[in-house]
Design an enzyme around this catalytic site. Structure first.
Site, PDB file in Angstrom:
ATOM      1  N   HIS A  47       0.794  -1.228   0.000  1.00  0.00           N
ATOM      2  CA  HIS A  47       0.000   0.000   0.000  1.00  0.00           C
ATOM      3  C   HIS A  47       0.826   1.277   0.000  1.00  0.00           C
ATOM      4  CE1 HIS A  47       1.101  -0.034   4.226  1.00  0.00           C
ATOM      5  NE2 HIS A  47       0.741   1.213   4.280  1.00  0.00           N
TER       6      HIS A  47
HETATM    7  C1  UD1 Z   1      -2.151   5.453   6.006  1.00  0.00           C
HETATM    8  C2  UD1 Z   1      -0.867   5.862   6.725  1.00  0.00           C
HETATM    9  C3  UD1 Z   1       0.177   4.760   6.585  1.00  0.00           C
HETATM   10  C4  UD1 Z   1      -0.389   3.418   7.026  1.00  0.00           C
HETATM   11  C5  UD1 Z   1      -1.652   3.146   6.226  1.00  0.00           C
HETATM   12  C6  UD1 Z   1      -2.300   1.832   6.566  1.00  0.00           C
HETATM   13  C7  UD1 Z   1      -0.333   8.263   6.712  1.00  0.00           C
HETATM   14  C8  UD1 Z   1       0.549   9.289   6.141  1.00  0.00           C
HETATM   15  N1  UD1 Z   1      -0.279   7.057   6.150  1.00  0.00           N
HETATM   16  O1  UD1 Z   1      -1.868   5.358   4.629  1.00  0.00           O
HETATM   17  O2  UD1 Z   1       1.286   5.060   7.401  1.00  0.00           O
HETATM   18  O3  UD1 Z   1       0.563   2.420   6.813  1.00  0.00           O
HETATM   19  O4  UD1 Z   1      -2.583   4.211   6.510  1.00  0.00           O
HETATM   20  O5  UD1 Z   1      -3.409   1.637   5.769  1.00  0.00           O
HETATM   21  O6  UD1 Z   1      -1.037   8.543   7.642  1.00  0.00           O
HETATM   22  N2  UD1 Z   1      -9.173   5.039   1.605  1.00  0.00           N
HETATM   23  C9  UD1 Z   1     -10.371   4.413   1.481  1.00  0.00           C
HETATM   24  N3  UD1 Z   1     -10.990   4.016   2.630  1.00  0.00           N
HETATM   25  C10 UD1 Z   1     -10.467   4.221   3.853  1.00  0.00           C
HETATM   26  C11 UD1 Z   1      -9.230   4.867   3.957  1.00  0.00           C
HETATM   27  C12 UD1 Z   1      -8.593   5.278   2.826  1.00  0.00           C
HETATM   28  O7  UD1 Z   1     -10.880   4.216   0.393  1.00  0.00           O
HETATM   29  O8  UD1 Z   1     -11.088   3.814   4.850  1.00  0.00           O
HETATM   30  C13 UD1 Z   1      -8.469   5.455   0.371  1.00  0.00           C
HETATM   31  C14 UD1 Z   1      -8.726   6.902   0.051  1.00  0.00           C
HETATM   32  O9  UD1 Z   1      -8.839   7.027  -1.318  1.00  0.00           O
HETATM   33  C15 UD1 Z   1      -7.466   7.585   0.490  1.00  0.00           C
HETATM   34  C16 UD1 Z   1      -6.417   6.493   0.294  1.00  0.00           C
HETATM   35  O10 UD1 Z   1      -7.087   5.261   0.548  1.00  0.00           O
HETATM   36  O11 UD1 Z   1      -7.192   8.742  -0.222  1.00  0.00           O
HETATM   37  C17 UD1 Z   1      -5.258   6.627   1.210  1.00  0.00           C
HETATM   38  O12 UD1 Z   1      -5.669   6.761   2.562  1.00  0.00           O
HETATM   39  P1  UD1 Z   1      -4.775   7.624   3.581  1.00  0.00           P
HETATM   40  O13 UD1 Z   1      -5.360   7.598   4.948  1.00  0.00           O
HETATM   41  O14 UD1 Z   1      -4.487   8.965   2.994  1.00  0.00           O
HETATM   42  O15 UD1 Z   1      -3.390   6.867   3.576  1.00  0.00           O
HETATM   43  P2  UD1 Z   1      -3.003   5.323   3.536  1.00  0.00           P
HETATM   44  O16 UD1 Z   1      -2.378   5.072   2.221  1.00  0.00           O
HETATM   45  O17 UD1 Z   1      -4.133   4.446   3.957  1.00  0.00           O
END
Ligand code: UD1
Length: 382
Positions: A226
């Site tokens: 991820h």
């Molecule tokens: C975040 C953490 C990372 C952790 C990871 C575990 C930061 C900088 N990064 O990254 O350290 O390892 O979580 O998953 O805080 N999304 C969904 N549903 C959700 C959550 C996210 O669809 O419930 C999608 C959204 O499009 C979002 C993308 O995933 O933009 C990324 O989510 P985000 O919380 O920005 O970062 P992660 O890549 O999940």
């Protein structure tokens, strides 16, 4: 004493659960004459999908949060700012003695800065980890959070060295062990009484377990992926997926796909690599479903932080698809190998694994399931 516990994203929930359990049992056992301890649970809403959030609360017996801040997705600045604005209101209302943050996600940074500016003490669980890679958002979150924390709760010795090098007061540093492992032991106990989730998934997992009885070369592998540096670039993601496809010629690969990765596979049109292979993809799994899958795997390939630690404890060989790790003890003492982010490197490591049967390791000091107890004792006595 009043504590605010903060969690926001998937890897936070398994770190907050043992603290909640510990606080509950402390409250239950206290005669009213002794120092009172109370806590509130704050969910920032950084992760919000059922599979990324609520299912962890259900399975790990975490109560409903007292506050849900609804931050959601966005750019780093947007997400961090939304959490800060909402968390400030909570701090002003609740007036806690200490705010406990865990891990290294954007919510960790946002809440530590907000609390500190209100002169509230900050405790950071998983302090001192450093990858040395400032292109990782998590590295920035770790450094900023540690720079202002009053309690630095460290999971491995490298954390103590890093914090001392950065000039932190050693009275603030506490080597308490790894809180993720408290949850791992809790999950293993639960697993024995675990009842089926979705039928299809359950069958896949059963099939996987059956394969686990076969000789090493026929066992299955589990993959998670991820990290933006691996999945946000089409060529890189395609290169990694192609290497995984190659490995899947030898053994089935189970691949629960993170929403970010899922979105990019679709955007870059890479679905065909997966379809035309022995890789079984699925939506993100719950903690217990995932545990039941990886605990019997012959090999785990991941770019996650926590999985490097968990595989070390259960003695499962782990390939970390990154150039660096902030958890060096998993390499020095555990089953982890850094294989880089290129397909070539992954396949080279896999060839060695096939010949040698995978790295053996031992469990690092204080990864014993009692970390939450140590943390709460320190906060409570101080
Ligand atoms: C975040 C953490 C990372 C952790 C990871 C575990 C930061 C900088 N990064 O990254 O350290 O390892 O979580 O998953 O805080 N999304 C969904 N549903 C959700 C959550 C996210 O669809 O419930 C999608 C959204 O499009 C979002 C993308 O995933 O933009 C990324 O989510 P985000 O919380 O920005 O970062 P992660 O890549 O999940």
């Amino acid at each position: 004493m009043k504590i605010l516990l903060v969690a926001g994203a998937r890897p936070n929930f398994m770190k907050i659960a043992p603290l909640v359990h510990q606080l509950k049992s402390l409250q239950a056992g206290k005669p009213t004459s002794e120092k009172m301890i109370s806590y509130k649970l704050i969910h920032t809403g950084q992760h919000y999908d059922y599979e990324m959030s609520k299912v962890f609360f259900e399975e790990l017996d975490i109560p409903e949060p007292d506050y849900f801040l609804g931050a959601g997705s966005g750019s780093h600045a947007e997400q961090t700012a939304k959490v800060m604005v909402e968390f400030e209101k909570v701090c002003m209302k609740e007036k806690p003695d200490v705010v406990v943050v865990v891990g290294d996600v954007n919510s960790t940074l946002a809440c530590s800065v907000t609390a500190k500016k209100l002169n509230i003490k900050v405790a950071h669980v998983e302090a001192g980890l450093r990858s040395g890679d400032m292109t990782m958002p998590e590295e920035i979150n770790r450094i900023v959070t540690d720079s202002m924390s009053d309690y630095l709760f460290v999971s491995e010795k490298s954390g103590i060295r890093n914090l001392k090098k950065e000039g932190k007061n050693k009275k603030k540093i506490f080597f308490v062990g790894n809180i993720m492992i408290d949850t791992l032991y809790y999950g293993l106990k639960k697993l024995t009484s675990y009842q089926a989730g979705k039928r299809e998934k359950q069958q896949d997992i059963k099939r996987a377990s059956r394969q686990a009885d076969k000789p090493a070369s026929q066992k299955y592998a589990v993959v998670t992926l991820h990290r933006p540096s691996n999945v946000d670039d089409k060529d890189k993601l395609s290169d990694i997926l192609s290497a995984l496809k190659e490995i899947s010629r030898d053994m089935t690969i189970y691949f629960p796909i993170h929403p970010r990765t899922e979105k990019n596979i679709r955007r870059f049109n890479l679905r065909s690599i997966l379809k035309d292979s022995n890789m079984k993809t699925m939506a993100p799994l719950s903690y217990i479903d995932f545990l039941s899958l990886w605990k019997d795997a012959a090999l785990v390939l991941t770019d996650s932080g926590g999985i490097q630690e968990e595989t070390t404890v259960l003695g499962i060989p782990c390939f970390t698809i990154r150039e660096n790790t902030e958890r060096p003890i998993t390499i020095e003492q555990g089953t982890n190998t850094l294989v880089g982010t290129k397909g070539r490197g992954i396949l080279e490591a896999y060839r060695k694994f096939k010949k040698g049967g995978g790295k053996k390791g031992r469990i690092p000091k204080l990864w014993d399931g009692k970390t939450a107890k140590r943390i709460i004792n320190i906060l409570y006595i101080d």
